[in-house]
Design a protein around this motif. Structure first.
Motif, PDB file in Angstrom:
ATOM      1  N   ASN A  67      10.836  -3.641   4.273  1.00  0.00           N
ATOM      2  CA  ASN A  67      11.800  -4.042   3.242  1.00  0.00           C
ATOM      3  C   ASN A  67      13.197  -3.474   3.476  1.00  0.00           C
ATOM      4  OD1 ASN A  67      10.053  -5.713   1.908  1.00  0.00           O
ATOM      5  ND2 ASN A  67       9.289  -4.110   0.578  1.00  0.00           N
ATOM      6  N   GLU A  70      16.008  -6.039   4.387  1.00  0.00           N
ATOM      7  CA  GLU A  70      16.717  -6.855   3.405  1.00  0.00           C
ATOM      8  C   GLU A  70      18.168  -6.405   3.298  1.00  0.00           C
ATOM      9  OE1 GLU A  70      14.338  -6.702  -0.156  1.00  0.00           O
ATOM     10  OE2 GLU A  70      12.794  -7.969   0.734  1.00  0.00           O
ATOM     11  N   TRP A  98       8.932 -10.571   3.554  1.00  0.00           N
ATOM     12  CA  TRP A  98       7.596 -10.494   2.968  1.00  0.00           C
ATOM     13  C   TRP A  98       6.537 -10.730   4.042  1.00  0.00           C
ATOM     14  CZ3 TRP A  98      10.867 -14.571   2.639  1.00  0.00           C
ATOM     15  CH2 TRP A  98      10.399 -15.819   3.028  1.00  0.00           C
TER      16      TRP A  98
END
Length: 133
Positions: A67, A70, A98
């Motif tokens: 993550n 991102e 994801w």
């Protein structure tokens, strides 16, 4: 800057990431750029020929940092991104990341804002890879 990079060096599409894909979405409501969705990495054996060879990267290892991608820039060809060259090498932004348990791949979406990068993907079949430090 990106066009100048391609005029100086012969760049070719990587044949080692042929399983990764990038596709532009049908709904482009942006004034500039194109939305994209891409599968980009999966757990398993990875070959790093210019550094330490073959490594087994487990899903649990990816889950610890995935993550953090991102909000990171999309760039052409693996290269270091610094605060000094950021604007020169960024061709887009990763928005979401994801894991898809149905296909075993990590996916991302975002926006490609550079016309040269868009054309490399659409016209030359360039795909994606993940670069992390």
């Amino acid at each position: 800057m990106l066009k100048e990079m391609f005029s100086k060096k012969p760049f070719t599409q990587s044949k080692t990431v042929s399983n990764a894909l990038i596709q532009f979405t049908d709904t482009d409501d942006l004034p500039t750029g194109k939305k994209f969705k891409s599968k980009f990495i999966q757990a398993g054996l990875a070959n790093y020929p210019n550094s330490f060879g073959v490594a087994l990267i487990r899903k649990e290892s990816f889950d610890k940092f995935i993550n953090t991608l991102e909000g990171k820039p999309v760039i052409i060809n693996h290269q270091d991104v610094t605060k000094d060259n950021f604007k020169d090498v960024e061709v887009g932004t990763v928005c979401n990341v994801w894991y898809n348990p149905e296909d075993g791949w990590y996916w991302c979406d975002g926006v490609i804002t550079d016309e040269t990068a868009i054309n490399l993907i659409k016209d030359k079949g360039w795909s994606v890879s993940c670069s992390c430090k």
